[in-house]
Design a protein around this motif. Structure first.
Motif, PDB file in Angstrom:
ATOM      1  N   SER A 163       0.905  -1.081  -0.105  1.00 29.47           N
ATOM      2  CA  SER A 163      -0.114  -0.257  -0.129  1.00 29.47           C
ATOM      3  C   SER A 163       0.922   1.162  -0.035  1.00 29.47           C
ATOM      4  N   PHE A 164       0.747   2.314  -0.745  1.00 29.23           N
ATOM      5  CA  PHE A 164       0.915   3.635  -0.737  1.00 29.23           C
ATOM      6  C   PHE A 164      -0.076   4.772  -0.223  1.00 29.23           C
ATOM      7  N   LEU A 165       0.357   5.334   0.868  1.00 28.47           N
ATOM      8  CA  LEU A 165      -0.142   6.628   1.421  1.00 28.47           C
ATOM      9  C   LEU A 165       0.513   7.766   1.238  1.00 28.47           C
ATOM     10  N   GLU A 166      -0.066   8.432   0.838  1.00 23.48           N
ATOM     11  CA  GLU A 166       0.531   9.885   0.844  1.00 23.48           C
ATOM     12  C   GLU A 166      -0.141  10.955   1.238  1.00 23.48           C
ATOM     13  N   GLY A 167       0.400  12.156   2.510  1.00 22.73           N
ATOM     14  CA  GLY A 167      -0.342  12.744   3.039  1.00 22.73           C
ATOM     15  C   GLY A 167      -0.810  13.738   2.207  1.00 22.73           C
ATOM     16  N   PRO A 168      -2.101  14.966   2.467  1.00 18.57           N
ATOM     17  CA  PRO A 168      -2.555  14.683   4.157  1.00 18.57           C
ATOM     18  C   PRO A 168      -3.870  13.691   4.001  1.00 18.57           C
ATOM     19  N   LEU A 169      -3.586  13.075   5.083  1.00 18.52           N
ATOM     20  CA  LEU A 169      -4.851  11.949   5.471  1.00 18.52           C
ATOM     21  C   LEU A 169      -4.700  11.321   6.532  1.00 18.52           C
ATOM     22  N   TYR A 170      -6.024  10.675   7.136  1.00 19.91           N
ATOM     23  CA  TYR A 170      -6.624  10.836   7.600  1.00 19.91           C
ATOM     24  C   TYR A 170      -7.232   8.991   7.694  1.00 19.91           C
TER      25      TYR A 170
END
Length: 346
Positions: A163-170
């Motif tokens: 998984s690739f998660l990029e901010g801004p993120l909640y």
């Protein structure tokens, strides 16, 4: 601050499809809803609520006994629904997350307590902008990119490999992220199942988009399910401004990047393509290969057909039970009346 009024009278029509079961004050945006924030900021304030529809007003007041019914007094602050338009919220995700960090000081403790080194995942950007609750499970091979904004992952969430998660993120409590690419500017509620590609979208509690398919610049209400390969378009082929249509009105979003609005309990079948600016109202179950424009409440399979009330309620209860949530008696009564008013009363 002594008295606050949350005023949902005269709310913009475009909010109706996503505000028929929950008020905007109940939307989980970054781990807190509006009522949580007000209680945190002004613990001694009296908070009042009103809406045009007496049945909806009663529903909200029954869910929140600490809310007070509207009365004719002078209020220190009035909060209107027009401040919660989906495309406007998507532009201020960073501000929403920063406010959460300022209100909930525990987030900084979580960052210190979580053992990042040796955990098998990778961080692009500054490590200090990654906030993980100590109970979060992150599998090896996950990449967090904080170079464009902070990332908050709340209690009990699980993030699987690749998984690739990029901010801004909640990412909300007990949510599960599986083999997903989540681009910046997204808020994901509690107990969601998310996979595939997500960009700059707001996903409320108990929603599912667990498989491949693209969700972009969209607003997804609670208890929505998007089947495998269901995909939203968030850019017109002429790069025109996106306008959202209801049966009797049209709203200009003022942006060329906007996907779909999905009302509570909507179900989007496997492989369905949602055209730019699609609006799906409450309780719709869509199976047509391509969907565009406005889908009326409780649409069954395709335009002009309707979900049978008893089938809808039975299916809803089964779906909610899978998350160990009950449809309360007064909520069922409200849905029965809503169905009658929207369909049988016409």
């Amino acid at each position: 601050m002594k008295s606050i009024l949350i005023d949902e009278r005269n709310r913009p029509k475009i909010l109706d499809p996503i505000s028929r079961f929950h008020s905007f004050l109940e939307w989980n945006l970054g781990g807190m809803n509006l009522l949580d924030k007000l209680r945190f900021k002004y613990p001694s304030a009296n908070i009042y609520y009103t809406a045009d529809d007496p049945g909806f007003t009663r529903l909200v007041l029954q869910r929140h006994p600490d809310l007070l019914p509207f009365k004719e007094i002078s209020y220190d602050e009035t909060i209107l629904a027009e401040s919660y338009l989906p495309w406007e919220l998507q532009r201020v995700v960073t501000s929403i997350i920063e406010e959460i960090l300022s209100l909930n000081k525990d987030w900084k403790k979580y960052r210190k307590n979580y053992k990042i080194k040796g955990s098998g995942f990778h961080i692009v950007g500054k490590e200090k902008h990654l906030y993980l609750h100590p109970s979060v499970t992150v599998y090896p091979g996950v990449v967090f990119d904080t170079s464009t904004g902070p990332i908050l992952v709340d209690e009990g969430a699980k993030i699987s490999s690749f998984s690739f998660l990029e901010g801004p993120l909640y990412i909300g409590k007990s949510s599960q992220i599986d083999n997903a690419r989540i681009a910046g500017g997204s808020l994901i509620g509690k107990n969601c199942r998310i996979g595939g590609e997500v960009e700059n979208s707001i996903i409320l509690d108990y929603a599912n988009k667990h498989h491949e398919g693209f969700l972009g610049h969209s607003f997804v209400s609670s208890w929505v399910n998007l089947g495998a390969l269901a995909t939203t378009s968030d850019l017109k082929n002429n790069y025109g401004i996106v306008k959202l249509k209801l049966s009797d009105s049209e709203t200009n979003t003022g942006t060329i990047k906007f996907g779909s609005v999905l009302g509570p309990f909507a179900k989007i079948a496997i492989g369905v393509m949602l055209n730019t600016g699609s609006v799906v109202d409450i309780g719709s179950n869509l199976l047509d290969a391509r969907v565009s424009g406005y889908q009326h409440p409780f649409t069954w399979i395709s335009a002009g057909k309707h979900y049978q009330l008893e089938s809808f309620l039975a299916d809803t209860k089964k779906i909610m039970a899978r998350r160990s949530v009950d449809l309360l008696d007064f909520e069922e009564d409200y849905l029965r009346n809503l169905y009658s008013n929207l369909l049988e009363g016409k």
